[in-house]
Design an enzyme around this catalytic site. Structure first.
Site, PDB file in Angstrom:
ATOM      1  CG  ASP A 151      -0.435   1.117   7.621  1.00 51.30           C
ATOM      2  OD1 ASP A 151      -0.476  -0.042   8.092  1.00 51.30           O
ATOM      3  OD2 ASP A 151      -1.444   1.723   7.221  1.00 51.30           O
ATOM      4  CG  ASP A 178      -2.080   0.952   1.108  1.00 48.74           C
ATOM      5  OD1 ASP A 178      -2.431   1.333  -0.022  1.00 48.74           O
ATOM      6  OD2 ASP A 178      -2.639   1.332   2.150  1.00 48.74           O
TER       7      ASP A 178
END
Length: 334
Positions: free
Chosen positions: A224, A207
């Protein structure tokens, strides 16, 4: 009577009161000063927690029933491998001998707070730097495979998402046009995926957009890795491209030049750029549908599920259908 599992599904973070959050952090030996700031995250709950006489920490409470413990720990292990190679990845902190702990039914992890801002993707020097770091990250990602985490494929991201949307989310007024178009789009995606040839799947960030990159002192920090999985390397490249085709080619040239200082890049994967963009669009709608029981999603995406929303999705898919039929973005040097 509503059972505990259905309550967890309807309100997965209902138990996360301020006291609960601070108690969870303090159970790892940190003493909070009472400050808790919610950070931008919908899939999980992520908060900055003030710590007495020390820097704040970031507390992440994982969405129940999304990842297994083994899947979360695989991602943590990948982060630790990257940090061992002195890569700027924000890995979970190890407290009391473990990076993942369970507190009253929730999996939790703590992270150091890192400051920074989003990188300037119109700055070619920044893109070259990002490419160098992605090359190093992927060199580590190639070293071994995930055993527990899923692969990113047209089936898992595209066809499975369409099946879920059709069964659970589409208003009757748009069901037929959406399904017909989405199936045609996925047929073309499948053809292009096959045309690109045998793909090497590696561990990727998954991502890698500007919201997950913190820029500071002319270098990035990648945060993340929650969506990390096995995928072609180009999955971590295409989200850094923007603008018209000539702009994207200039951007791509800088990224790949930096990338190939540390890791070979298979240029055949460039045929997957618009495929991956299409899959992300479809997957995003299915993600919203799967999370619609969570009150936070109803508040953040009030337009989702309306006929207008799906009409806009149909228009966007038509644009993508046309893009998929154009020649893929390419590198001038090849």
């Amino acid at each position: 009577m509503t059972d505990e599992n259905s309550m967890t599904k309807e309100k997965p973070f209902a138990a996360l009161t301020p006291d609960f959050i601070l108690d969870a952090v303090e159970s790892r030996g940190f003493y909070s000063d009472g400050r808790a700031i919610a950070l931008n995250s919908y899939e999980n709950r992520v908060l900055q927690i003030g710590i007495e006489e020390s820097d704040p920490v970031i507390a992440k409470f994982y969405r129940p029933n999304r990842w297994t413990k083994a899947q979360i720990l695989e991602e943590h292990e990948f982060c630790f491998e990257l940090v061992e190679q002195e890569l700027p990845v924000v890995a979970p902190m190890v407290t009391q001998g473990e990076s993942l702990f369970e507190y009253k039914g929730y999996y939790c992890a703590l992270f150091e707070r890192k400051g920074g801002h989003a990188p300037e993707l119109d700055n070619l020097d920044s893109l070259f730097t990002l490419g160098r770091f992605l090359g190093r990250i992927h060199k580590v990602g190639q070293a071994k495979d995930y055993a527990e985490r899923p692969d990113l494929t047209p089936q898992t991201y595209g066809n499975d998402s369409i099946d879920y949307i059709i069964e659970h989310a589409l208003p009757p007024e748009v069901k037929m046009p959406y399904e017909s178009l989405a199936r045609d789009v996925m047929k073309l995606v499948d053809e292009l995926w096959q045309k690109a040839g045998q793909q090497r799947y590696i561990r990727v960030h998954g991502d890698c957009h500007v919201g997950n990159i913190l820029w500071r002192d002319d270098n990035p920090h990648f945060v993340d890795l929650d969506d990390s999985r096995m995928a072609p390397a180009v999955q971590d490249v295409w989200m850094l491209l923007s603008g018209e085709r000539d702009q994207q080619q200039k951007q791509l040239l800088e990224i790949i030049e930096g990338y190939q200082e540390f890791c070979d890049f298979n240029v055949a994967e460039l045929q997957l750029v618009e495929c991956l963009r299409t899959l992300r669009m479809i997957y995003h709608s299915a993600w919203l549908a799967r999370r619609w029981h969570d009150p936070a999603f109803k508040h953040a995406f009030p337009y989702f599920g309306s006929v207008q929303y799906w009409q806009e999705q149909i228009l966007d898919l038509r644009v993508q259908f046309a893009e998929l039929q154009e020649a893929p973005v390419s590198l001038p040097i090849y």
